[in-house]
Design a protein around this motif. Structure first.
Motif, PDB file in Angstrom:
ATOM      1  N   SER A   1     -20.697   5.286  54.406  1.00 19.64           N
ATOM      2  CA  SER A   1     -21.027   4.921  53.034  1.00 19.64           C
ATOM      3  C   SER A   1     -22.155   3.896  52.935  1.00 19.64           C
ATOM      4  CB  SER A   1     -19.782   4.373  52.336  1.00 19.64           C
ATOM      5  OG  SER A   1     -19.350   3.186  52.960  1.00 19.64           O
ATOM      6  N   GLN A   2     -22.631   3.404  54.057  1.00 25.38           N
ATOM      7  CA  GLN A   2     -23.626   2.349  54.021  1.00 25.38           C
ATOM      8  C   GLN A   2     -24.594   2.483  55.184  1.00 25.38           C
ATOM      9  OE1 GLN A   2     -21.448  -1.317  53.980  1.00 25.38           O
ATOM     10  NE2 GLN A   2     -20.705  -0.972  51.938  1.00 25.38           N
ATOM     11  N   THR A   3     -25.703   1.790  55.062  1.00 24.23           N
ATOM     12  CA  THR A   3     -26.662   1.693  56.144  1.00 24.23           C
ATOM     13  C   THR A   3     -26.266   0.505  57.017  1.00 24.23           C
ATOM     14  OG1 THR A   3     -28.401   2.516  54.700  1.00 24.23           O
ATOM     15  CG2 THR A   3     -29.099   1.336  56.672  1.00 24.23           C
ATOM     16  N   THR A   4     -26.299   0.687  58.333  1.00 18.84           N
ATOM     17  CA  THR A   4     -25.992  -0.423  59.232  1.00 18.84           C
ATOM     18  C   THR A   4     -27.219  -0.765  60.069  1.00 18.84           C
ATOM     19  OG1 THR A   4     -25.092   1.050  60.939  1.00 18.84           O
ATOM     20  CG2 THR A   4     -23.529   0.099  59.389  1.00 18.84           C
ATOM     21  N   VAL A   5     -27.358  -2.042  60.356  1.00 14.69           N
ATOM     22  CA  VAL A   5     -28.417  -2.540  61.230  1.00 14.69           C
ATOM     23  C   VAL A   5     -27.796  -3.556  62.172  1.00 14.69           C
ATOM     24  CG1 VAL A   5     -30.294  -2.167  59.589  1.00 14.69           C
ATOM     25  CG2 VAL A   5     -29.096  -4.340  59.614  1.00 14.69           C
TER      26      VAL A   5
ATOM     27  N   VAL B   1     -20.106  -6.448  59.538  1.00 14.68           N
ATOM     28  CA  VAL B   1     -19.084  -5.477  59.901  1.00 14.68           C
ATOM     29  C   VAL B   1     -18.397  -5.899  61.195  1.00 14.68           C
ATOM     30  CG1 VAL B   1     -18.665  -3.060  60.500  1.00 14.68           C
ATOM     31  CG2 VAL B   1     -20.350  -3.626  58.765  1.00 14.68           C
ATOM     32  N   GLY B   2     -19.169  -6.462  62.112  1.00 14.83           N
ATOM     33  CA  GLY B   2     -18.611  -6.880  63.392  1.00 14.83           C
ATOM     34  C   GLY B   2     -19.685  -7.465  64.285  1.00 14.83           C
TER      35      GLY B   2
ATOM     36  N   LEU C   1     -25.518 -12.192  71.579  1.00  9.28           N
ATOM     37  CA  LEU C   1     -24.563 -11.744  70.574  1.00  9.28           C
ATOM     38  C   LEU C   1     -25.322 -11.034  69.460  1.00  9.28           C
ATOM     39  CD1 LEU C   1     -21.563 -11.817  69.725  1.00  9.28           C
ATOM     40  CD2 LEU C   1     -22.122 -13.856  68.413  1.00  9.28           C
ATOM     41  N   ILE C   2     -24.847  -9.845  69.105  1.00 15.35           N
ATOM     42  CA  ILE C   2     -25.461  -9.002  68.091  1.00 15.35           C
ATOM     43  C   ILE C   2     -24.492  -8.877  66.926  1.00 15.35           C
ATOM     44  CG2 ILE C   2     -26.385  -6.700  67.581  1.00 15.35           C
ATOM     45  CD1 ILE C   2     -28.045  -8.137  69.688  1.00 15.35           C
ATOM     46  N   ALA C   3     -24.985  -9.101  65.715  1.00 17.20           N
ATOM     47  CA  ALA C   3     -24.187  -8.888  64.513  1.00 17.20           C
ATOM     48  C   ALA C   3     -24.474  -7.480  63.995  1.00 17.20           C
ATOM     49  CB  ALA C   3     -24.524  -9.905  63.447  1.00 17.20           C
ATOM     50  N   ILE C   4     -23.437  -6.762  63.608  1.00 15.62           N
ATOM     51  CA  ILE C   4     -23.581  -5.456  62.994  1.00 15.62           C
ATOM     52  C   ILE C   4     -23.461  -5.680  61.487  1.00 15.62           C
ATOM     53  CG2 ILE C   4     -22.691  -3.102  62.848  1.00 15.62           C
ATOM     54  CD1 ILE C   4     -21.460  -3.698  65.690  1.00 15.62           C
ATOM     55  N   ILE C   5     -24.528  -5.363  60.785  1.00 13.53           N
ATOM     56  CA  ILE C   5     -24.642  -5.665  59.364  1.00 13.53           C
ATOM     57  C   ILE C   5     -24.680  -4.365  58.569  1.00 13.53           C
ATOM     58  CG2 ILE C   5     -26.044  -6.815  57.612  1.00 13.53           C
ATOM     59  CD1 ILE C   5     -25.005  -8.715  59.850  1.00 13.53           C
ATOM     60  N   ALA C   6     -23.904  -4.298  57.492  1.00  9.86           N
ATOM     61  CA  ALA C   6     -23.919  -3.131  56.608  1.00  9.86           C
ATOM     62  C   ALA C   6     -24.559  -3.542  55.291  1.00  9.86           C
ATOM     63  CB  ALA C   6     -22.500  -2.638  56.367  1.00  9.86           C
ATOM     64  N   ARG C   7     -25.276  -2.589  54.705  1.00  7.49           N
ATOM     65  CA  ARG C   7     -25.865  -2.803  53.386  1.00  7.49           C
ATOM     66  C   ARG C   7     -25.468  -1.649  52.502  1.00  7.49           C
ATOM     67  NH1 ARG C   7     -31.738  -2.734  50.875  1.00  7.49           N
ATOM     68  NH2 ARG C   7     -31.217  -3.973  49.046  1.00  7.49           N
ATOM     69  N   SER C   8     -24.974  -1.976  51.333  1.00  6.10           N
ATOM     70  CA  SER C   8     -24.596  -0.938  50.378  1.00  6.10           C
ATOM     71  C   SER C   8     -25.821  -0.130  49.982  1.00  6.10           C
ATOM     72  CB  SER C   8     -23.984  -1.557  49.126  1.00  6.10           C
ATOM     73  OG  SER C   8     -22.833  -2.297  49.453  1.00  6.10           O
ATOM     74  N   ASN C   9     -25.651   1.168  49.949  1.00  5.11           N
ATOM     75  CA  ASN C   9     -26.751   2.057  49.550  1.00  5.11           C
ATOM     76  C   ASN C   9     -26.873   2.116  48.055  1.00  5.11           C
ATOM     77  OD1 ASN C   9     -27.356   2.696  52.207  1.00  5.11           O
ATOM     78  ND2 ASN C   9     -25.921   4.380  52.237  1.00  5.11           N
TER      79      ASN C   9
END
Length: 61
Positions: A7-11, A43-44, A53-61
């Motif tokens: 449901s979203q784009t992740t980076v 997200v995690g 350390l990498i952050a997983i980021i979601a953005r609402s479309n």
């Protein structure tokens, strides 16, 4: 149920190496303060073999 991969784009965003719990909390608080109003959320996290350390980021479309 929240499903960031459909449901979203992740980076992925590099956070840093060998962070203390306090440093990670400060980064997370700053991110949420600056980006949550723009539709971004954490997200995690994942850690690479070199301790980055990498952050997983979601953005609402």
């Amino acid at each position: 149920m929240f499903d960031p991969y459909h449901s979203q784009t992740t980076v992925e965003l590099a956070v840093g190496k060998n962070l203390s719990v306090d440093e990670l909390q400060a980064w997370k608080s700053g991110f949420e303060r600056d980006k949550s109003g723009s539709g971004y959320r954490i997200v995690g996290f994942r850690q690479q073999s070199d301790s980055l350390l990498i952050a997983i980021i979601a953005r609402s479309n």
